[in-house]
Design a protein around this motif. Sequence first.
Motif, PDB file in Angstrom:
ATOM      1  N   ILE A   1       0.850  -1.187   0.000  1.00  0.00           N
ATOM      2  CA  ILE A   1       0.000   0.000   0.000  1.00  0.00           C
ATOM      3  C   ILE A   1       0.885   1.236   0.000  1.00  0.00           C
ATOM      4  O   ILE A   1       1.864   1.319   0.755  1.00  0.00           O
ATOM      5  CB  ILE A   1      -0.940  -0.028   1.219  1.00  0.00           C
ATOM      6  CG1 ILE A   1      -1.934  -1.195   1.070  1.00  0.00           C
ATOM      7  CG2 ILE A   1      -1.691   1.283   1.364  1.00  0.00           C
ATOM      8  CD1 ILE A   1      -2.711  -1.512   2.319  1.00  0.00           C
ATOM      9  N   THR A   2       0.541   2.183  -0.837  1.00  0.00           N
ATOM     10  CA  THR A   2       1.270   3.441  -0.948  1.00  0.00           C
ATOM     11  C   THR A   2       0.388   4.579  -0.425  1.00  0.00           C
ATOM     12  O   THR A   2      -0.830   4.441  -0.354  1.00  0.00           O
ATOM     13  CB  THR A   2       1.654   3.720  -2.413  1.00  0.00           C
ATOM     14  OG1 THR A   2       0.479   3.660  -3.239  1.00  0.00           O
ATOM     15  CG2 THR A   2       2.647   2.691  -2.925  1.00  0.00           C
TER      16      THR A   2
ATOM     17  N   GLY B   1      -4.463   3.045  -2.673  1.00  0.00           N
ATOM     18  CA  GLY B   1      -3.935   4.058  -1.769  1.00  0.00           C
ATOM     19  C   GLY B   1      -4.310   3.852  -0.313  1.00  0.00           C
ATOM     20  O   GLY B   1      -5.193   3.072   0.050  1.00  0.00           O
ATOM     21  N   MET B   2      -3.623   4.602   0.522  1.00  0.00           N
ATOM     22  CA  MET B   2      -3.700   4.479   1.979  1.00  0.00           C
ATOM     23  C   MET B   2      -5.088   4.729   2.541  1.00  0.00           C
ATOM     24  O   MET B   2      -5.530   4.024   3.442  1.00  0.00           O
ATOM     25  CB  MET B   2      -2.700   5.474   2.578  1.00  0.00           C
ATOM     26  CG  MET B   2      -2.713   5.644   4.068  1.00  0.00           C
ATOM     27  SD  MET B   2      -1.542   6.949   4.532  1.00  0.00           S
ATOM     28  CE  MET B   2      -2.384   8.409   3.904  1.00  0.00           C
ATOM     29  N   LEU B   3      -5.793   5.744   2.044  1.00  0.00           N
ATOM     30  CA  LEU B   3      -7.077   6.096   2.644  1.00  0.00           C
ATOM     31  C   LEU B   3      -8.137   5.027   2.408  1.00  0.00           C
ATOM     32  O   LEU B   3      -8.967   4.760   3.282  1.00  0.00           O
ATOM     33  CB  LEU B   3      -7.552   7.456   2.119  1.00  0.00           C
ATOM     34  CG  LEU B   3      -6.670   8.642   2.521  1.00  0.00           C
ATOM     35  CD1 LEU B   3      -7.246   9.943   1.974  1.00  0.00           C
ATOM     36  CD2 LEU B   3      -6.504   8.721   4.033  1.00  0.00           C
TER      37      LEU B   3
ATOM     38  N   ALA C   1       4.745   0.729   1.197  1.00  0.00           N
ATOM     39  CA  ALA C   1       5.670   1.062   0.116  1.00  0.00           C
ATOM     40  C   ALA C   1       5.531   2.533  -0.262  1.00  0.00           C
ATOM     41  O   ALA C   1       4.459   3.127  -0.097  1.00  0.00           O
ATOM     42  CB  ALA C   1       5.424   0.182  -1.102  1.00  0.00           C
ATOM     43  N   LYS C   2       6.583   3.100  -0.791  1.00  0.00           N
ATOM     44  CA  LYS C   2       6.520   4.497  -1.228  1.00  0.00           C
ATOM     45  C   LYS C   2       5.860   4.587  -2.600  1.00  0.00           C
ATOM     46  O   LYS C   2       5.876   3.634  -3.375  1.00  0.00           O
ATOM     47  CB  LYS C   2       7.916   5.117  -1.266  1.00  0.00           C
ATOM     48  CG  LYS C   2       8.714   4.830  -2.524  1.00  0.00           C
ATOM     49  CD  LYS C   2       9.968   5.665  -2.579  1.00  0.00           C
ATOM     50  CE  LYS C   2      10.637   5.543  -3.952  1.00  0.00           C
ATOM     51  NZ  LYS C   2       9.910   6.258  -5.024  1.00  0.00           N
ATOM     52  N   ASN C   3       5.291   5.748  -2.898  1.00  0.00           N
ATOM     53  CA  ASN C   3       4.767   5.990  -4.237  1.00  0.00           C
ATOM     54  C   ASN C   3       5.910   6.055  -5.248  1.00  0.00           C
ATOM     55  O   ASN C   3       7.022   6.503  -4.936  1.00  0.00           O
ATOM     56  CB  ASN C   3       3.977   7.284  -4.296  1.00  0.00           C
ATOM     57  CG  ASN C   3       2.555   7.123  -3.809  1.00  0.00           C
ATOM     58  OD1 ASN C   3       2.188   7.632  -2.756  1.00  0.00           O
ATOM     59  ND2 ASN C   3       1.730   6.403  -4.567  1.00  0.00           N
TER      60      ASN C   3
ATOM     61  N   ALA D   1       1.714   5.929  10.493  1.00  0.00           N
ATOM     62  CA  ALA D   1       0.852   6.707  11.386  1.00  0.00           C
ATOM     63  C   ALA D   1      -0.624   6.416  11.128  1.00  0.00           C
ATOM     64  O   ALA D   1      -1.424   6.312  12.064  1.00  0.00           O
ATOM     65  CB  ALA D   1       1.140   8.193  11.208  1.00  0.00           C
ATOM     66  N   VAL D   2      -0.999   6.265   9.863  1.00  0.00           N
ATOM     67  CA  VAL D   2      -2.404   6.087   9.512  1.00  0.00           C
ATOM     68  C   VAL D   2      -2.848   4.624   9.653  1.00  0.00           C
ATOM     69  O   VAL D   2      -3.926   4.335  10.196  1.00  0.00           O
ATOM     70  CB  VAL D   2      -2.657   6.589   8.073  1.00  0.00           C
ATOM     71  CG1 VAL D   2      -4.074   6.257   7.624  1.00  0.00           C
ATOM     72  CG2 VAL D   2      -2.403   8.094   7.989  1.00  0.00           C
ATOM     73  N   LEU D   3      -2.022   3.703   9.187  1.00  0.00           N
ATOM     74  CA  LEU D   3      -2.430   2.292   9.146  1.00  0.00           C
ATOM     75  C   LEU D   3      -1.954   1.499  10.355  1.00  0.00           C
ATOM     76  O   LEU D   3      -2.534   0.446  10.668  1.00  0.00           O
ATOM     77  CB  LEU D   3      -1.909   1.641   7.860  1.00  0.00           C
ATOM     78  CG  LEU D   3      -2.409   2.273   6.554  1.00  0.00           C
ATOM     79  CD1 LEU D   3      -1.806   1.550   5.353  1.00  0.00           C
ATOM     80  CD2 LEU D   3      -3.932   2.251   6.474  1.00  0.00           C
ATOM     81  N   GLY D   4      -0.922   1.977  11.038  1.00  0.00           N
ATOM     82  CA  GLY D   4      -0.362   1.239  12.168  1.00  0.00           C
ATOM     83  C   GLY D   4      -1.375   0.848  13.234  1.00  0.00           C
ATOM     84  O   GLY D   4      -1.366  -0.292  13.713  1.00  0.00           O
TER      85      GLY D   4
END
Length: 360
Positions: free
Chosen positions: A86-87, A118-120, A143-145, A162-165
């Motif tokens: 996921i980026t 994507g992350m969201l 992974a990075k974009n 921070a968002v998915l952890g």
Amino acid sequence: MKSVDSMFLGLLHAMDPEKAHDLSIRTLARGMGPTLPPPDDPALGIELWGKRFNNPLGLAAGYDKNALVPDACLRMGFGFVEVGGITPRPQPGNPRPRLFRLQEDGAVINRMGLNNDGMLVAYGRLSRRPRWEDRGFVGVNLAKNADTPLEHAADDYATLAAVLGPHADFLVLNLSSPNTEGLRQLQAAESLRAIIRRTRAAMPTRAQPPLCLKVSPDLTDAELDDIARIALEPENPLDGIIAINTTTARPDSLTHPAKQETGGLSGAPLKGRALEVLHFFVARLYGRVPVISVGGVDSAADVLMRLKAGASAVQMYTALAYFGPRLIPKLKAELLDLMRAEGFETMQQVVGADRQAAAA
């Protein structure tokens, strides 16, 4: 039911590989996959990161790229699954065709390019799912974009953590996919240290999920040794090494014409290198940093051998594409038989048995 499964698997194998992959995901998303399986034999359980895993078999990243069906994958019988990569922002990946079956070789070549929503989108799905530890664990591959400059890569990994952890049972830093330009350069010592520090700093302070690194099979021994040393540094600790990702190498044993396609090779031809890298990391990290082995796993004997060698758990993916979800209960049943035939009462006794015997 088995004949229906076989017909569906045959249909998938007759299709374009990427269309077949997408169809299998849509089928699971519509609730047409396995129902909740019977509980695993307690003897299959392992302890990892202070948690009790029902069994040591995991699904590697790359199948459920968008965290759409993690629980359906757990219902196949896995003890844990890894979703992604996921980026931060959605990206389409590389142009098609980008996925190739090498059926005669038991292999796959992919140059997907970390296509994902994507992350969201992943956050929306992961944050809503109930987390029943007794049904298995879900990790997230980060992974990075592709268009993020290498010097800003740590920003991507920190944002993802921070968002998915808070909604992951473990996180995996993917710096080793061969299908994003320059990504593998981030495994170099100073880049890796910076990414680990930034990622850890961004993670929630309470109940931080374990942080792992997935490594490339194409690194030199010196580069692998750098990673092992960094994993033990108090200021840059890693909670696990996942060895290995796909390879850009092409063994002479390959026979299928698609062997000339660019991308990462996975499946049976990767088995030898996966074992080499497993032994390399176990020799340096055993008892201090868990190593999860992946690459060419297709039999219960192979799983048992890797666990005895010191792997804390084992992941698979390509074999599942060839044999379907019925492979998982079959492997677990055979694993129990093999374990007991060798005199082990529990799977936890198997982990590192060869290393402990050599030390004794």
